[in-house]
Enzyme design. Structure first.
Site, PDB file in Angstrom:
ATOM      1  N   ALA A  53     -40.487 -52.912 -30.715  1.00 47.29           N
ATOM      2  CA  ALA A  53     -40.736 -52.655 -32.133  1.00 47.29           C
ATOM      3  C   ALA A  53     -41.347 -53.856 -32.845  1.00 47.29           C
ATOM      4  CB  ALA A  53     -39.430 -52.237 -32.808  1.00 47.29           C
ATOM      5  N   VAL A  99     -33.753 -45.264 -30.726  1.00 48.90           N
ATOM      6  CA  VAL A  99     -34.514 -46.472 -30.462  1.00 48.90           C
ATOM      7  C   VAL A  99     -34.257 -47.404 -31.623  1.00 48.90           C
ATOM      8  CG1 VAL A  99     -36.329 -45.475 -29.043  1.00 48.90           C
ATOM      9  CG2 VAL A  99     -36.548 -45.383 -31.499  1.00 48.90           C
ATOM     10  N   HIS A 100     -34.250 -48.694 -31.367  1.00 50.40           N
ATOM     11  CA  HIS A 100     -33.797 -49.646 -32.365  1.00 50.40           C
ATOM     12  C   HIS A 100     -34.958 -50.228 -33.145  1.00 50.40           C
ATOM     13  CE1 HIS A 100     -29.779 -49.363 -30.777  1.00 50.40           C
ATOM     14  NE2 HIS A 100     -30.255 -49.546 -29.560  1.00 50.40           N
ATOM     15  N   ALA A 101     -34.883 -50.127 -34.461  1.00 51.06           N
ATOM     16  CA  ALA A 101     -35.871 -50.748 -35.323  1.00 51.06           C
ATOM     17  C   ALA A 101     -35.644 -52.256 -35.310  1.00 51.06           C
ATOM     18  CB  ALA A 101     -35.734 -50.210 -36.743  1.00 51.06           C
ATOM     19  N   PRO A 102     -36.664 -53.054 -35.632  1.00 53.96           N
ATOM     20  CA  PRO A 102     -36.503 -54.499 -35.624  1.00 53.96           C
ATOM     21  C   PRO A 102     -35.519 -54.960 -36.679  1.00 53.96           C
ATOM     22  CG  PRO A 102     -38.660 -53.855 -36.503  1.00 53.96           C
ATOM     23  CD  PRO A 102     -38.029 -52.626 -35.937  1.00 53.96           C
TER      24      PRO A 102
END
Length: 340
Positions: free
Chosen positions: A203, A243-246
């Site tokens: 990301a 999913v991991h955001a920044p």
């Protein structure tokens, strides 16, 4: 990494978010001599594919690469787009301007035939779309195979599909065309869903690309932001597998390279682990239609013992991929550094 003479490459595509990512890479990598691009209906209608392709080449600052319009439907079935994935315009509905460039005044099969035979070195053909144009080429001009080094196609799956539980979209869209491809009589590499889904740009890198002042790199970031790493997720990572955001609070999620991985495999084949295996396409009506049946057994089974063996194409099937290697290669290429 140091590269030898550029590899003559022709891309057959249905641009498409990840086809666009592949085009950006092909234009900017010093190890690729992009000789032509041909267009086929798939992710969107063929006229939209032509428009999108010309727009991407223009944004990337590509030289005058010839682009030709190809088949507007599969050999047998009606066209079925993937607008739910790629947006109504096939490019994530990013609102990109209409291209100033125009397509070639010949059809895709004519352009493929001309450019393959005119190349001073055998061509690597990279279809990232339904294989209708390629099937028509092989049936109309089989002599082209004498100047094709290899076909590296994005399509198929040894495991789960995406268009159906067992069939990948490009093969499912035109199974008969895919079956013809497998009889081409040249070396074939299958860059299927088994590796396609694994090459993901983090990301933070997507965000960095999106804030670039260089149009091609910025377009790559916007396209990646439209391709979340997990199917069914949004840019913020909701829906499907997370999913991991920044950590800095930006909206981007990690983005899948998709078709662009097949171009990475052309210039850096060591990043892709392949196994030479028998492959055939299921053509019968029913739930398995469009499946690429990959025989991974170490010995024949009862069917062959009782009914006899069948001749199947041997294909270099990609089953493992060095993800960090291809992510690094892609980023360095589209940003114009580290590839000389």
């Amino acid at each position: 990494m140091t590269y030898g003479p550029p590899i003559p490459v022709i891309i057959d595509c249905d641009t498409g978010v990840d086809d666009a990512l592949a085009l950006l890479f092909a234009v900017r990598h010093p190890g690729i001599d992009l000789r032509a691009v041909t267009c086929v209906a798939g992710n969107t209608d063929v006229d939209g594919v032509v428009r999108n392709t010309l727009t991407v080449l223009e944004t990337a600052g590509a030289p005058a690469v010839p682009v030709a319009r190809g088949a507007e439907r599969p050999l047998i079935e009606a066209p079925r787009s993937a607008s739910h994935v790629h947006g109504h315009d096939g490019m994530g509905d990013l609102g990109l301007p209409a291209p100033r460039r125009t397509p070639a005044d010949v059809d895709a099969v004519t352009l493929l035939h001309r450019e393959i035979l005119a190349s001073p070195r055998p061509v690597t053909l990279v279809p990232t779309a339904p294989l209708t144009n390629i099937a028509l080429l092989l049936r109309t001009h089989p002599e082209v195979t004498r100047n094709i080094e290899r076909i590296v196609f994005m399509g198929g799956a040894a495991g789960a599909g995406n268009a159906t539980p067992v069939a990948e979209f490009n093969v499912w869209h035109d199974p008969e065309a895919a079956a013809i491809l497998l009889t081409a009589g040249v070396p074939i590499t299958m860059y299927g869903l088994d590796v396609f889904n694994r090459v993901v740009v983090p990301a933070a890198e997507v965000h960095r690309l999106r804030t670039s002042t260089e149009p091609g790199a910025r377009l790559a970031g916007d396209l990646l932001a439209h391709r979340p790493a997990a199917p069914g997720t949004t840019a913020g990572g909701t829906g499907g597998t997370a999913v991991h955001a920044p950590a800095d609070g930006t909206d981007e999620a990690a983005g899948g390279l998709g078709d662009a991985g097949a171009l990475c495999a052309v210039v850096d084949p060591r990043g892709l682990t392949t196994y030479r295996l028998p492959v055939e396409v299921s053509l019968a009506p029913g739930p398995a239609r469009g499946q690429t049946v990959v025989d991974r057994r170490s010995r024949i089974g009862e069917a062959e013992l009782h009914e006899g063996t069948r001749e199947q194409a041997l294909v270099d099937v990609g089953l493992e991929v060095d993800v960090p290697r291809y992510v690094k290669l892609y980023l360095e290429t589209v940003e114009g550094s580290g590839t000389g």
